[in-house]
Design a protein around this motif. Structure first.
Motif, PDB file in Angstrom:
ATOM      1  N   GLY A  87       0.796  -1.344  -0.109  1.00 51.85           N
ATOM      2  CA  GLY A  87       0.035   0.102  -0.048  1.00 51.85           C
ATOM      3  C   GLY A  87       0.913   1.253   0.123  1.00 51.85           C
ATOM      4  O   GLY A  87       1.938   1.290  -0.174  1.00 51.85           O
ATOM      5  N   ASN A  88       0.086   2.325   0.270  1.00 59.12           N
ATOM      6  CA  ASN A  88       0.711   3.705   0.095  1.00 59.12           C
ATOM      7  C   ASN A  88       1.923   3.709   1.017  1.00 59.12           C
ATOM      8  O   ASN A  88       2.976   4.186   0.720  1.00 59.12           O
ATOM      9  N   ILE A  89       1.945   3.404   2.399  1.00 55.94           N
ATOM     10  CA  ILE A  89       2.758   3.463   3.399  1.00 55.94           C
ATOM     11  C   ILE A  89       4.066   2.733   3.072  1.00 55.94           C
ATOM     12  O   ILE A  89       5.069   3.282   3.050  1.00 55.94           O
ATOM     13  N   SER A  90       3.873   1.612   2.707  1.00 53.23           N
ATOM     14  CA  SER A  90       4.968   0.548   2.435  1.00 53.23           C
ATOM     15  C   SER A  90       5.795   1.244   1.044  1.00 53.23           C
ATOM     16  O   SER A  90       7.086   1.311   0.854  1.00 53.23           O
ATOM     17  N   GLN A  91       5.129   1.743  -0.022  1.00 55.26           N
ATOM     18  CA  GLN A  91       5.743   2.534  -1.166  1.00 55.26           C
ATOM     19  C   GLN A  91       6.765   3.539  -0.533  1.00 55.26           C
ATOM     20  O   GLN A  91       7.629   3.561  -0.928  1.00 55.26           O
ATOM     21  N   ILE A  92       6.100   4.546   0.074  1.00 56.19           N
ATOM     22  CA  ILE A  92       6.732   5.756   0.566  1.00 56.19           C
ATOM     23  C   ILE A  92       7.754   5.379   1.545  1.00 56.19           C
ATOM     24  O   ILE A  92       8.938   5.871   1.387  1.00 56.19           O
ATOM     25  N   ASN A  93       7.663   4.398   2.665  1.00 58.52           N
ATOM     26  CA  ASN A  93       8.883   3.957   3.309  1.00 58.52           C
ATOM     27  C   ASN A  93      10.080   3.596   2.527  1.00 58.52           C
ATOM     28  O   ASN A  93      11.219   3.704   2.722  1.00 58.52           O
ATOM     29  N   LEU A  94       9.727   2.689   1.282  1.00 63.57           N
ATOM     30  CA  LEU A  94      10.918   2.360   0.640  1.00 63.57           C
ATOM     31  C   LEU A  94      11.540   3.267  -0.082  1.00 63.57           C
ATOM     32  O   LEU A  94      12.690   3.399  -0.266  1.00 63.57           O
ATOM     33  N   ILE A  95      10.630   4.137  -0.941  1.00 65.05           N
ATOM     34  CA  ILE A  95      11.044   5.396  -1.649  1.00 65.05           C
ATOM     35  C   ILE A  95      11.910   6.323  -0.833  1.00 65.05           C
ATOM     36  O   ILE A  95      13.234   6.699  -1.266  1.00 65.05           O
ATOM     37  N   ALA A  96      11.417   6.554   0.203  1.00 64.71           N
ATOM     38  CA  ALA A  96      12.275   7.569   1.469  1.00 64.71           C
ATOM     39  C   ALA A  96      13.657   6.758   1.895  1.00 64.71           C
ATOM     40  O   ALA A  96      14.459   7.511   1.587  1.00 64.71           O
ATOM     41  N   ASN A  97      13.664   5.705   1.995  1.00 61.09           N
ATOM     42  CA  ASN A  97      14.905   4.761   2.506  1.00 61.09           C
ATOM     43  C   ASN A  97      15.967   4.807   1.153  1.00 61.09           C
ATOM     44  O   ASN A  97      17.007   4.847   1.671  1.00 61.09           O
ATOM     45  N   PHE A  98      15.217   4.385   0.154  1.00 60.27           N
ATOM     46  CA  PHE A  98      16.128   4.316  -0.854  1.00 60.27           C
ATOM     47  C   PHE A  98      16.597   5.576  -1.354  1.00 60.27           C
ATOM     48  O   PHE A  98      17.946   5.621  -1.512  1.00 60.27           O
ATOM     49  N   ILE A  99      16.013   6.726  -1.360  1.00 63.21           N
ATOM     50  CA  ILE A  99      16.586   7.984  -1.595  1.00 63.21           C
ATOM     51  C   ILE A  99      17.784   8.436  -0.539  1.00 63.21           C
ATOM     52  O   ILE A  99      18.965   8.678  -0.890  1.00 63.21           O
ATOM     53  N   ARG A 100      17.436   8.176   0.791  1.00 59.80           N
ATOM     54  CA  ARG A 100      18.445   8.208   1.806  1.00 59.80           C
ATOM     55  C   ARG A 100      19.632   7.284   1.815  1.00 59.80           C
ATOM     56  O   ARG A 100      20.821   7.829   1.982  1.00 59.80           O
ATOM     57  N   ASN A 101      19.335   5.973   1.990  1.00 58.69           N
ATOM     58  CA  ASN A 101      20.418   5.169   2.160  1.00 58.69           C
ATOM     59  C   ASN A 101      21.079   4.624   1.039  1.00 58.69           C
ATOM     60  O   ASN A 101      22.190   4.056   1.156  1.00 58.69           O
ATOM     61  N   SER A 102      20.280   4.500  -0.272  1.00 57.79           N
ATOM     62  CA  SER A 102      20.962   3.915  -1.409  1.00 57.79           C
ATOM     63  C   SER A 102      21.274   5.213  -2.249  1.00 57.79           C
ATOM     64  O   SER A 102      22.613   5.018  -2.760  1.00 57.79           O
ATOM     65  N   LEU A 103      20.586   5.843  -2.581  1.00 53.19           N
ATOM     66  CA  LEU A 103      21.019   7.237  -3.603  1.00 53.19           C
ATOM     67  C   LEU A 103      21.853   8.096  -2.788  1.00 53.19           C
ATOM     68  O   LEU A 103      22.620   9.222  -3.397  1.00 53.19           O
ATOM     69  N   LYS A 104      21.887   8.146  -1.409  1.00 52.24           N
ATOM     70  CA  LYS A 104      22.713   8.918  -0.621  1.00 52.24           C
ATOM     71  C   LYS A 104      22.269  10.350  -0.770  1.00 52.24           C
ATOM     72  O   LYS A 104      23.032  11.442  -0.482  1.00 52.24           O
ATOM     73  N   LEU A 105      20.937  10.702  -0.929  1.00 48.72           N
ATOM     74  CA  LEU A 105      20.717  12.062  -1.147  1.00 48.72           C
ATOM     75  C   LEU A 105      20.347  12.561   0.146  1.00 48.72           C
ATOM     76  O   LEU A 105      19.431  12.020   1.226  1.00 48.72           O
ATOM     77  N   LYS A 106      20.440  13.875   0.516  1.00 49.28           N
ATOM     78  CA  LYS A 106      20.214  14.779   1.753  1.00 49.28           C
ATOM     79  C   LYS A 106      18.770  15.604   1.518  1.00 49.28           C
ATOM     80  O   LYS A 106      18.618  16.260   2.214  1.00 49.28           O
ATOM     81  N   SER A 107      18.678  15.907   0.146  1.00 46.33           N
ATOM     82  CA  SER A 107      17.867  16.850  -0.149  1.00 46.33           C
ATOM     83  C   SER A 107      17.024  16.543  -1.394  1.00 46.33           C
ATOM     84  O   SER A 107      17.433  15.812  -2.288  1.00 46.33           O
ATOM     85  N   ILE A 108      15.843  17.085  -1.608  1.00 48.62           N
ATOM     86  CA  ILE A 108      15.035  16.548  -2.823  1.00 48.62           C
ATOM     87  C   ILE A 108      13.594  17.742  -2.811  1.00 48.62           C
ATOM     88  O   ILE A 108      13.343  18.460  -2.081  1.00 48.62           O
ATOM     89  N   ASN A 109      13.156  17.627  -4.059  1.00 50.70           N
ATOM     90  CA  ASN A 109      12.012  18.531  -4.353  1.00 50.70           C
ATOM     91  C   ASN A 109      10.904  17.704  -4.581  1.00 50.70           C
ATOM     92  O   ASN A 109      10.916  16.500  -4.773  1.00 50.70           O
ATOM     93  N   LEU A 110       9.470  18.350  -4.423  1.00 48.26           N
ATOM     94  CA  LEU A 110       8.325  17.524  -4.365  1.00 48.26           C
ATOM     95  C   LEU A 110       7.353  18.163  -5.474  1.00 48.26           C
ATOM     96  O   LEU A 110       7.166  19.455  -5.460  1.00 48.26           O
ATOM     97  N   ILE A 111       6.634  17.059  -6.118  1.00 49.41           N
ATOM     98  CA  ILE A 111       5.555  17.795  -6.826  1.00 49.41           C
ATOM     99  C   ILE A 111       4.607  16.745  -6.650  1.00 49.41           C
ATOM    100  O   ILE A 111       4.497  15.459  -6.603  1.00 49.41           O
ATOM    101  N   SER A 112       3.254  17.556  -6.267  1.00 52.16           N
ATOM    102  CA  SER A 112       2.053  16.707  -5.946  1.00 52.16           C
ATOM    103  C   SER A 112       0.991  17.193  -6.449  1.00 52.16           C
ATOM    104  O   SER A 112       0.798  18.422  -6.918  1.00 52.16           O
ATOM    105  N   ASP A 113      -0.028  16.539  -6.550  1.00 52.57           N
ATOM    106  CA  ASP A 113      -1.511  16.977  -7.015  1.00 52.57           C
ATOM    107  C   ASP A 113      -2.383  16.964  -5.949  1.00 52.57           C
ATOM    108  O   ASP A 113      -2.120  16.313  -4.754  1.00 52.57           O
TER     109      ASP A 113
END
Length: 762
Positions: free
Chosen positions: A168-194
């Protein structure tokens, strides 16, 4: 003279009477058999029909999604029928309902399903809004629903009758956020939403996770996709993104992303865009492909887009590979993600029905409750259902406990990322948990501990196959083996499972690291392998040469092999010849196939807590399969069966052409034929040396029976008796022998045709 004429006519009269009685008896027997097949509850033709409903958009702009749902579900029912996995005395039938992806229509459909009192449970609905609307009806009337596409948490939250087999949504977001921080090693990001509910839910959860992980949100754009000036708003946002070089988390629906992403990429083609499952849908990439620029330069807009998905075929098991093959064979196209997920949904539904031990007709309400209890019983890895998306089991809220996969686009293909996260089944088996958590190798996602898994793209190019020994099931393979991966990986620790001797990789013939930190290593290997060939269908034989290996140390929660179908190996190595088969002129190779599957072993690991219930250890195994078959197979089959055909023709000549006065000579010929058949049969047995009967064995068995029956009939014809009754019995036996004779010929011919047409094609 008159006495003999009277006796002759009397015998003929009695014979006709007896034949009439036999015919009437056969007709009576056939009638009884038909009545049994029609009326008896155990009859295979009188199976009770169990109904499963499927609700989705079968018309309107989202019809394609609904049709894919149906194809996936029906594909599993086909599989069930072909493998004999149906419930004894029962048949499952799918009833399709069109909710038009409209909430009001979904409520009407749900009400119709409930009050028909035919449907045991429901698959669907396709999106979250219709699922939420229909879910209230299902909950109130106690009927289970399983969705494989609606991801809003509210669908299953506080509704114990709704189940979801994808994250579901929460599983997706948890994975995306952790992937951004721990795999891509990113500390900042931009957001686009509807402002649409799908997007707002994702963004709200992401902002919470970003704060926990220390990800700084530099800029946030929000818009209303139903605004009449949406195109102008999207162009404005795209222009502003060029001023912010940070990657973008784009939490929007597919129809919006199709317009927005090309606009962003035109301003900055190297920008990284990360998205939810809406960006991994087939409809999204199909829309990008239709763009003139993307069509002219594949990957112009789609490359450097990452997204999550509940199913990526390349990383899935052998079951997914077989599903894909059968889907392509039936529908002449690649299966979409939603088709694969609803294949699994139907699998879960069928397994729940089996486990529920329902009573059937007249007990619909109690059966629906039993099915819910059965679904609830799939609550851990050990008793999970094995689907093409992995092992499916539910948490207390009815959501799957399996994580989504992270993928990226390359040349318009959605592929697994080099890093995935797998659930930790038992923390006692993980070393240095604290250290790995600090490093980000272990994360907490949706209440579950998950460990970082390495994806290694693996490929094989077969140079030649030699020393092919079909009888002893051995062969020599000369091939290139390559690996592509990020970070550290010791490929020298792989073990070839069917090698006759241990295989050492030696020094790589090519070893490079590109600017994306991807290591590429190629090895040349030549070794002997063994495979257990099966000869049940001999001489209709097609065999499979296999080469498979797994890592000696790394389990699947650490390593997943992925068949590398994207790399153009021939272009990299140059001057590669077509795969050759050496010293086997009467055999030919087919097109090789490559896939990974999961191998499971049970062990207590020396831990007392697993003595009674052993721990499951999983390994990722890479498999290469090369089909091999006889050249001019039809001619080879004819050659093998030629003695049988000749023997059968001679037997038929003796039975129907040879005059009765030569019956003594005919019996002698039959004896010779019996010995000849034994010699031909023995010759085949000595060639194959297998301990089970083959197709050609059954043909020779039939010849034995035909010879015995023919000899028996000839003896009866040749015998003389003064008693009329005995002659009548003799005639009946002769007629019976003739019938059996024809049945044997038809049966053996039909069997050979069936094997040639169907079995040998596999």
């Amino acid at each position: 003279m008159k006495f003999f004429e009277f006796e002759f006519y009397y015998q003929e009269y009695i014979m006709k009477k007896l034949l009439l009685i036999v015919i009437l008896f056969l007709l009576f027997f056939i009638e009884v058999a038909i009545l049994f097949l029609w009326l008896h509850p155990l009859s295979p033709l009188n199976k009770e029909v169990l109904y499963i409903g499927l609700a989705g958009p079968m018309s309107g702009p989202n019809q394609a999604q609904g049709l894919e749902m149906v194809k996936g579900a029906e594909q599993y029912l086909d599989y069930l029928h072909q493998t004999g996995g149906e419930l004894p005395g029962k048949k499952i039938k799918l009833i399709i309902f069109d909710d038009k992806r409209d909430k009001d229509t979904a409520i009407k459909v749900a009400s119709e399903i409930v009050f028909q009192k035919k449907v045991l449970l429901v698959l669907g609905h396709e999106d979250s809004n219709t699922s939420l609307a229909a879910g209230k009806i299902y909950k109130r009337n106690e009927i289970c629903a399983i969705t494989a596409s609606a991801i809003a948490e509210e669908v299953t939250d506080k509704n114990e009758w709704y189940f979801r087999i994808i994250p579901g949504n929460i599983s997706q977001i948890n994975l995306i956020a952790n992937f951004i921080r721990n795999s891509l090693k990113l500390k900042s990001i931009n957001l686009i939403s509807d402002k649409y509910s799908y997007s707002s839910s994702l963004i709200n959860n992401f902002e919470i996770m970003a704060k926990k992980l220390g990800i700084c949100i530099k800029r946030k754009w929000e818009f209303d996709s139903f605004n009449k000036k949406i195109d102008v708003l999207l162009k404005t946002i795209a222009a502003e993104t060029s001023k912010f070089p940070e990657p973008i988390f784009c939490a929007v629906r597919s129809p919006v992303a199709e317009k927005l992403i090309p606009l962003i990429k035109e301003k900055n083609r190297n920008i990284i865009i990360i998205g939810p499952d809406s960006l991994s849908k087939q409809a999204f990439i199909n829309a990008l492909k239709s763009d003139t620029e993307e069509e002219f330069i594949p990957g112009l807009y789609s490359d450097r887009i990452l997204a999550v998905s509940p199913l990526i075929a390349e990383i899935a098991d052998k079951d997914a590979y077989l599903f894909r093959q059968s889907f392509i064979k039936k529908y002449k196209k690649e299966p979409t993600r939603i088709a694969g997920c609803y294949y699994d949904a139907m699998c879960v539904a069928v397994e729940a029905i089996k486990k529920a031990e329902i009573q059937g007709k007249g007990h619909i309400l109690s059966d629906r409750r039993k099915i819910r209890l059965a679904l609830k019983s799939f609550y851990n890895y050990q008793n999970a259902i094995r689907g093409i998306t992995g092992r499916i089991f539910f948490n207390t809220k009815g959501n799957t406990s399996s994580p989504p996969f992270m993928g990226f686009y390359q040349n318009q293909r959605f592929l697994p990322a080099f890093v995935q996260y797998q659930p930790i089944l038992d923390t006692d088996q993980i070393k240095d948990v604290f250290t790995k958590t600090l490093k980000g190798d272990i994360i907490l996602s949706d209440g579950k501990l998950m460990i970082q898994s390495r994806v290694v793209y693996t490929g094989m190019y077969i140079n030649e196959i030699s020393n092919l020994d079909i009888i002893n099931s051995s062969y020599t393979a000369d091939f290139y083996l390559w690996f592509r991966y990020k970070g550290m990986f010791d490929e020298t620790r792989i073990e070839f499972l069917n090698a006759m001797n241990p295989v050492k990789l030696g020094m790589p013939v090519k070893n490079t690291i590109n600017d994306k930190n991807v290591t590429f290593r190629v090895y040349r290997i030549k070794s002997d392998f063994k495979e257990d060939f099966v000869f049940h269908n001999y001489p209709f034989e097609r065999h499979k040469l296999q080469i498979n290996f797994q890592h000696a140390d790394m389990t699947k929660d650490q390593l997943i092999f992925v068949a590398d179908s994207i790399l153009n190996f021939s272009q990299i190595m140059g001057n590669l010849k077509k795969t050759q088969l050496i010293d086997a002129d009467d055999w030919q190779l087919g097109e090789p196939s490559f896939y990974q599957n999961t191998v499971e072993k049970k062990s207590s690991l020396g831990n007392p807590k697993f003595f009674n219930n052993q721990y499951i250890i999983s390994y990722s195994r890479f498999n290469a399969t090369i089909p091999v078959e006889k050249k001019m197979l039809a001619l080879f089959i004819f050659k093998i069966f030629l003695p049988v055909i000749i023997l059968m023709l001679i037997i038929c000549f003796i039975r129907y052409v040879m005059p009765g006065k030569y019956s003594g000579f005919s019996i002698s010929v039959l004896a010779v034929l019996f010995i000849a058949n034994m010699l031909f049969h023995l010759n085949i047995f000595l060639d194959l040396t297998v301990l089970y009967p083959t197709t050609v064995d059954y043909a020779h068995f039939s010849v034995y029976i035909m010879i015995v029956i023919s000899a028996f009939i000839l003896v009866l014809k040749n015998s003389s008796s003064e008693k009329c009754g005995k002659k009548i019995i003799e005639k009946i036996l002769i007629y019976t022998g003739n019938i059996i004779f024809f049945i044997i010929i038809l049966s053996i011919s039909g069997l050979q045709l069936y094997i040639y047409a169907f079995k040998s094609s596999g």
